[in-house]
Enzyme design. Structure first.
Site, PDB file in Angstrom:
ATOM      1  N   ASP A  87       0.847  -1.191   0.000  1.00  0.00           N
ATOM      2  CA  ASP A  87       0.000   0.000   0.000  1.00  0.00           C
ATOM      3  C   ASP A  87       0.887   1.247   0.000  1.00  0.00           C
ATOM      4  O   ASP A  87       2.053   1.177   0.376  1.00  0.00           O
ATOM      5  CB  ASP A  87      -0.868   0.040   1.272  1.00  0.00           C
ATOM      6  CG  ASP A  87      -2.051  -0.909   1.200  1.00  0.00           C
ATOM      7  OD1 ASP A  87      -2.316  -1.450   0.121  1.00  0.00           O
ATOM      8  OD2 ASP A  87      -2.702  -1.109   2.247  1.00  0.00           O
ATOM      9  N   MET A  88       0.314   2.380  -0.373  1.00  0.00           N
ATOM     10  CA  MET A  88       1.079   3.632  -0.324  1.00  0.00           C
ATOM     11  C   MET A  88       0.414   4.555   0.697  1.00  0.00           C
ATOM     12  O   MET A  88      -0.808   4.716   0.681  1.00  0.00           O
ATOM     13  CB  MET A  88       1.107   4.283  -1.704  1.00  0.00           C
ATOM     14  CG  MET A  88       2.126   5.382  -1.820  1.00  0.00           C
ATOM     15  SD  MET A  88       3.835   4.872  -1.546  1.00  0.00           S
ATOM     16  CE  MET A  88       4.303   4.258  -3.146  1.00  0.00           C
ATOM     17  N   GLY A 140      -5.818   8.260  -4.197  1.00  0.00           N
ATOM     18  CA  GLY A 140      -5.061   8.746  -3.040  1.00  0.00           C
ATOM     19  C   GLY A 140      -5.995   9.173  -1.935  1.00  0.00           C
ATOM     20  O   GLY A 140      -6.990   9.853  -2.196  1.00  0.00           O
ATOM     21  N   ALA A 141      -5.694   8.771  -0.690  1.00  0.00           N
ATOM     22  CA  ALA A 141      -6.649   8.937   0.405  1.00  0.00           C
ATOM     23  C   ALA A 141      -6.179   9.856   1.528  1.00  0.00           C
ATOM     24  O   ALA A 141      -6.885  10.019   2.507  1.00  0.00           O
ATOM     25  CB  ALA A 141      -6.969   7.554   0.994  1.00  0.00           C
ATOM     26  N   ARG A 183      -0.870  -0.952  -8.644  1.00  0.00           N
ATOM     27  CA  ARG A 183      -2.256  -0.581  -8.331  1.00  0.00           C
ATOM     28  C   ARG A 183      -2.340   0.938  -8.390  1.00  0.00           C
ATOM     29  O   ARG A 183      -1.619   1.628  -7.666  1.00  0.00           O
ATOM     30  CB  ARG A 183      -2.626  -1.052  -6.922  1.00  0.00           C
ATOM     31  CG  ARG A 183      -3.984  -0.512  -6.468  1.00  0.00           C
ATOM     32  CD  ARG A 183      -4.214  -0.749  -4.987  1.00  0.00           C
ATOM     33  NE  ARG A 183      -4.220  -2.157  -4.669  1.00  0.00           N
ATOM     34  CZ  ARG A 183      -3.970  -2.632  -3.440  1.00  0.00           C
ATOM     35  NH1 ARG A 183      -3.693  -1.831  -2.459  1.00  0.00           N
ATOM     36  NH2 ARG A 183      -4.000  -3.933  -3.230  1.00  0.00           N
ATOM     37  N   ARG A 207     -10.780   7.287   7.136  1.00  0.00           N
ATOM     38  CA  ARG A 207     -10.491   7.700   5.746  1.00  0.00           C
ATOM     39  C   ARG A 207     -11.681   7.375   4.835  1.00  0.00           C
ATOM     40  O   ARG A 207     -11.986   8.107   3.909  1.00  0.00           O
ATOM     41  CB  ARG A 207      -9.209   7.027   5.233  1.00  0.00           C
ATOM     42  CG  ARG A 207      -7.931   7.632   5.795  1.00  0.00           C
ATOM     43  CD  ARG A 207      -6.709   7.230   4.997  1.00  0.00           C
ATOM     44  NE  ARG A 207      -6.453   5.805   5.030  1.00  0.00           N
ATOM     45  CZ  ARG A 207      -5.865   5.156   6.030  1.00  0.00           C
ATOM     46  NH1 ARG A 207      -5.473   5.808   7.094  1.00  0.00           N
ATOM     47  NH2 ARG A 207      -5.681   3.850   5.970  1.00  0.00           N
TER      48      ARG A 207
HETATM   49  C1  LIG Z   1      -8.346  -1.590  -3.831  1.00  0.00           C
HETATM   50  C2  LIG Z   1      -8.032  -0.233  -3.314  1.00  0.00           C
HETATM   51  C3  LIG Z   1      -6.823  -0.013  -2.682  1.00  0.00           C
HETATM   52  C4  LIG Z   1      -6.475   1.252  -2.234  1.00  0.00           C
HETATM   53  N1  LIG Z   1      -5.237   1.460  -1.698  1.00  0.00           N
HETATM   54  C5  LIG Z   1      -4.863   2.729  -1.373  1.00  0.00           C
HETATM   55  C6  LIG Z   1      -3.530   3.030  -0.960  1.00  0.00           C
HETATM   56  O1  LIG Z   1      -2.663   2.153  -0.866  1.00  0.00           O
HETATM   57  N2  LIG Z   1      -3.235   4.316  -0.670  1.00  0.00           N
HETATM   58  C7  LIG Z   1      -4.153   5.336  -0.772  1.00  0.00           C
HETATM   59  O2  LIG Z   1      -3.816   6.500  -0.530  1.00  0.00           O
HETATM   60  N3  LIG Z   1      -5.429   5.068  -1.129  1.00  0.00           N
HETATM   61  C8  LIG Z   1      -5.806   3.807  -1.436  1.00  0.00           C
HETATM   62  N4  LIG Z   1      -7.097   3.562  -1.852  1.00  0.00           N
HETATM   63  C9  LIG Z   1      -8.139   4.619  -1.693  1.00  0.00           C
HETATM   64  C10 LIG Z   1      -8.187   5.535  -2.894  1.00  0.00           C
HETATM   65  O3  LIG Z   1      -7.021   6.307  -2.968  1.00  0.00           O
HETATM   66  C11 LIG Z   1      -9.399   6.477  -2.826  1.00  0.00           C
HETATM   67  O4  LIG Z   1      -9.321   7.251  -1.666  1.00  0.00           O
HETATM   68  C12 LIG Z   1     -10.731   5.764  -2.859  1.00  0.00           C
HETATM   69  O5  LIG Z   1     -10.694   4.641  -3.682  1.00  0.00           O
HETATM   70  C13 LIG Z   1     -11.819   6.711  -3.372  1.00  0.00           C
HETATM   71  O6  LIG Z   1     -11.533   7.111  -4.693  1.00  0.00           O
HETATM   72  P1  LIG Z   1     -12.395   6.637  -5.976  1.00  0.00           P
HETATM   73  O7  LIG Z   1     -11.420   6.360  -7.076  1.00  0.00           O
HETATM   74  O8  LIG Z   1     -13.250   5.502  -5.604  1.00  0.00           O
HETATM   75  O9  LIG Z   1     -13.186   7.890  -6.444  1.00  0.00           O
HETATM   76  P2  LIG Z   1     -13.970   9.083  -5.704  1.00  0.00           P
HETATM   77  O10 LIG Z   1     -13.530  10.322  -6.408  1.00  0.00           O
HETATM   78  O11 LIG Z   1     -13.890   9.018  -4.222  1.00  0.00           O
HETATM   79  O12 LIG Z   1     -15.451   8.749  -6.101  1.00  0.00           O
HETATM   80  C14 LIG Z   1     -15.870   8.941  -7.430  1.00  0.00           C
HETATM   81  C15 LIG Z   1     -17.209   8.305  -7.666  1.00  0.00           C
HETATM   82  O13 LIG Z   1     -17.161   6.909  -7.336  1.00  0.00           O
HETATM   83  C16 LIG Z   1     -18.416   6.507  -6.810  1.00  0.00           C
HETATM   84  N5  LIG Z   1     -18.250   6.116  -5.401  1.00  0.00           N
HETATM   85  C17 LIG Z   1     -17.182   6.341  -4.626  1.00  0.00           C
HETATM   86  N6  LIG Z   1     -17.389   5.858  -3.392  1.00  0.00           N
HETATM   87  C18 LIG Z   1     -18.621   5.318  -3.395  1.00  0.00           C
HETATM   88  C19 LIG Z   1     -19.428   4.682  -2.418  1.00  0.00           C
HETATM   89  N7  LIG Z   1     -19.012   4.513  -1.154  1.00  0.00           N
HETATM   90  N8  LIG Z   1     -20.641   4.238  -2.770  1.00  0.00           N
HETATM   91  C20 LIG Z   1     -21.094   4.432  -4.035  1.00  0.00           C
HETATM   92  N9  LIG Z   1     -20.389   5.050  -5.010  1.00  0.00           N
HETATM   93  C21 LIG Z   1     -19.176   5.481  -4.694  1.00  0.00           C
HETATM   94  C22 LIG Z   1     -19.315   7.722  -6.897  1.00  0.00           C
HETATM   95  O14 LIG Z   1     -19.957   7.702  -8.152  1.00  0.00           O
HETATM   96  C23 LIG Z   1     -18.314   8.867  -6.824  1.00  0.00           C
HETATM   97  O15 LIG Z   1     -18.793  10.072  -7.363  1.00  0.00           O
HETATM   98  C24 LIG Z   1      -7.426   2.315  -2.347  1.00  0.00           C
HETATM   99  C25 LIG Z   1      -8.643   2.095  -2.998  1.00  0.00           C
HETATM  100  C26 LIG Z   1      -8.947   0.854  -3.484  1.00  0.00           C
HETATM  101  C27 LIG Z   1     -10.239   0.654  -4.194  1.00  0.00           C
END
Ligand SMILES: Cc1cc2nc3c(=O)[nH]c(=O)nc-3n(C[C@H](O)[C@H](O)[C@H](O)COP(=O)(O)OP(=O)(O)OC[C@H]3O[C@@H](n4cnc5c(N)ncnc54)[C@H](O)[C@@H]3O)c2cc1C
Length: 309
Positions: free
Chosen positions: A135-136, A189-190, A185, A289
Site C-alpha cells: 500500500d502507499m 489517493g486517500a 495498483r 479515511r
Molecule cells: C483496492 C483499493 C486499494 C487502495 N489502496 C490505497 C492506498 O494504498 N493508498 C491510498 O492513498 N489510497 C488507497 N485507496 C483509496 C483511494 O485512494 C481512494 O481514496 C478511494 O478509492 C476513493 O476514490 P475513488 O477512485 O473511488 O473515487 P472518488 O472520487 O472518491 O469517487 C468517485 C465516484 O465513485 C463513486 N463512489 C465512490 N465511493 C462510493 C461509495 N461509497 N458508494 C457508491 N459510489 C461510490 C461515486 O460515483 C463517486 O462520485 C485504495 C482504494 C482501493 C479501491
C-alpha cells in the site's frame, strides 16, 4: 473542510478513544471491515471468492510504535497466509501491506526493519503460492516505499506497489514502473496532502488518474485499477481494449463494502475483480479515511449514532 477535519481526526488519539468506545461504531465498521479476527477474514474471503471475485487482505495497522509490534504484524500476516494456503483460497487471495505497520516510521532503523518484515511476508506469500502488494501512505513515505519495493522485487518479482494519482510525481513513477512483470495498483489517493505535491480538486485528480491509466495500459506491466468511480472504470476498460489487452492482463479493484453490485457486474462480465478486504483490531484510521471520502458514509454513521445513542 469536512474531508480535512475527518482526515485530521483519523490521526487524533482523543477522537479515536471516543469513536472506538461508542457502542454503535462496531456495527457500522462491519460494513467496511471483515471483522477483528483471522477466522472472520478467512470466511469473508471464502464468501467473496464464491461469488467470482478475488481478494486482497489487509491486516489493519499503521503507525507502529516499536519493533516488537512491527514483528507481530509480520507474524499475523504469516498466520493469515498459512490459513489461505490451508483452506485452498491462496490462488484467489493475496495480501496488501502498509509498511508503516511493519516498522517504516520507527526512529532507529525503521526502513531496515520494515524491509525485513516485508521480506518475511513475501516469503510466506511465495510459500502459499500468492502475491503481496505494498500500500502507499502519505507522500513523505513514497520514496522509501518505492525503494523497499525495488529491493524486494529482486527476490519477489511479482511484488505489487500502489501509486496515487493525486501526487504530481505519479505520472513519472508510472513510466518507471510500467515495464514487463510489474504490478501497479493505481488509486486516486486517500491522505491530506499539500498543494505543492498533490492535485487538490476532483477534476484535476481525475485527469491525473486518466494520465496514469494511459501510461500503465500502454506499458507491459499488470495494471490494477483501484477505483469506485464509474468514469475511471469505463475509461480503464476502453484503454485496455484500445491497447489490445486481454481480460487477464489487468484487473479492477474496489474496497470491501463499496459498490458491491458493481463489483459483481464487472466479475460477471468476465473481468478480474479484486476486493480489498481489511480485518483486525486497528480499524480506526482506515474507517475514518472511508468516512472522509464520501459524505454519504458519514451521514450513515451519524444517523446510527442518533438512533442508537
Ligand atoms: C483496492 C483499493 C486499494 C487502495 N489502496 C490505497 C492506498 O494504498 N493508498 C491510498 O492513498 N489510497 C488507497 N485507496 C483509496 C483511494 O485512494 C481512494 O481514496 C478511494 O478509492 C476513493 O476514490 P475513488 O477512485 O473511488 O473515487 P472518488 O472520487 O472518491 O469517487 C468517485 C465516484 O465513485 C463513486 N463512489 C465512490 N465511493 C462510493 C461509495 N461509497 N458508494 C457508491 N459510489 C461510490 C461515486 O460515483 C463517486 O462520485 C485504495 C482504494 C482501493 C479501491
Amino acid at each position: 473542510m469536512l474531508r480535512s477535519a475527518l482526515l485530521a481526526a483519523s490521526r487524533s488519539p482523543q477522537v479515536r478513544t471516543v469513536v472506538e468506545k461508542f457502542p454503535p461504531t462496531h456495527a457500522i465498521v462491519e460494513r467496511f471491515v471483515a471483522g477483528e479476527q483471522l477466522d472472520q477474514a478467512v470466511s469473508a474471503t471464502d464468501e467473496l471468492i464464491a461469488t467470482g471475485r478475488k481478494v486482497t487482505l489487509d491486516h489493519l495497522g499503521e503507525d507502529t510504535k516499536d519493533a516488537e509490534q512491527a514483528a507481530g504484524t509480520a507474524e499475523a500476516y504469516e498466520h493469515l497466509l498459512t490459513a489461505l494456503k490451508d483452506t485452498g483460497l491462496a490462488a484467489d487471495a493475496e495480501v496488501s501491506v502498509k509498511l508503516s505497520a511493519v516498522g517504516q516510521f520507527l526512529p532507529a532503523d525503521g526502513e531496515k526493519i520494515a524491509l525485513e518484515n516485508a521480506r518475511r511476508i513475501c516469503a510466506a506469500a511465495a510459500d502459499a503460492g500468492t502475491t503481496v502488494t505494498l500500500d502507499m501512505e502519505d507522500h513523505t513515505t513514497t520514496d522509501s516505499t518505492l525503494s523497499i519495493a525495488r529491493e524486494l522485487r529482486a527476490d519477489f518479482p511479482w511484488l505489487g506497489v500502489v501509486l496515487q494519482a493525486y501526487l504530481r510525481r505519479t505520472e513519472a513513477d508510472c513510466r518507471d514502473l510500467a515495464g514487463a512483470g510489474s504490478r501497479v495498483r493505481i488509486c486516486k489517493g486517500a491522505y491530506k496532502e499539500p498543494e505543492s505535491v498533490a492535485f487538490q480538486g476532483k477534476h484535476d485528480v481525475d485527469l491525473a488518474y486518466v494520465r496514469a491509466l494511459k501510461v500503465l495500459m500502454n506499458g507491459e506491466g499488470y495494471p490494477m485499477v483501484a477505483s469506485h468511480d464509474p468514469n475511471m472504470i469505463k475509461i480503464a476498460g476502453q484503454l485496455a481494449e484500445w491497447h489490445g489487452r486481454s481480460r487477464d492482463s489487468f484487473e479492477y479493484q474496489m474496497l470491501f463494502g463499496i459498490r458491491p453490485e458493481e463489483q459483481l457486474r464487472l466479475a460477471e462480465a468476465g473481468n478480474t475483480m479484486r476486493v480489498y478486504l481489511p480485518y483486525g483490531e486497528e480499524w480506526y484510521g482506515y474507517f475514518m479515511r472511508r468516512l472522509a471520502e464520501r459524505p454519504a458514509n458519514l451521514v450513515f454513521f451519524l444517523r446510527a449514532m442518533a438512533t442508537r445513542g
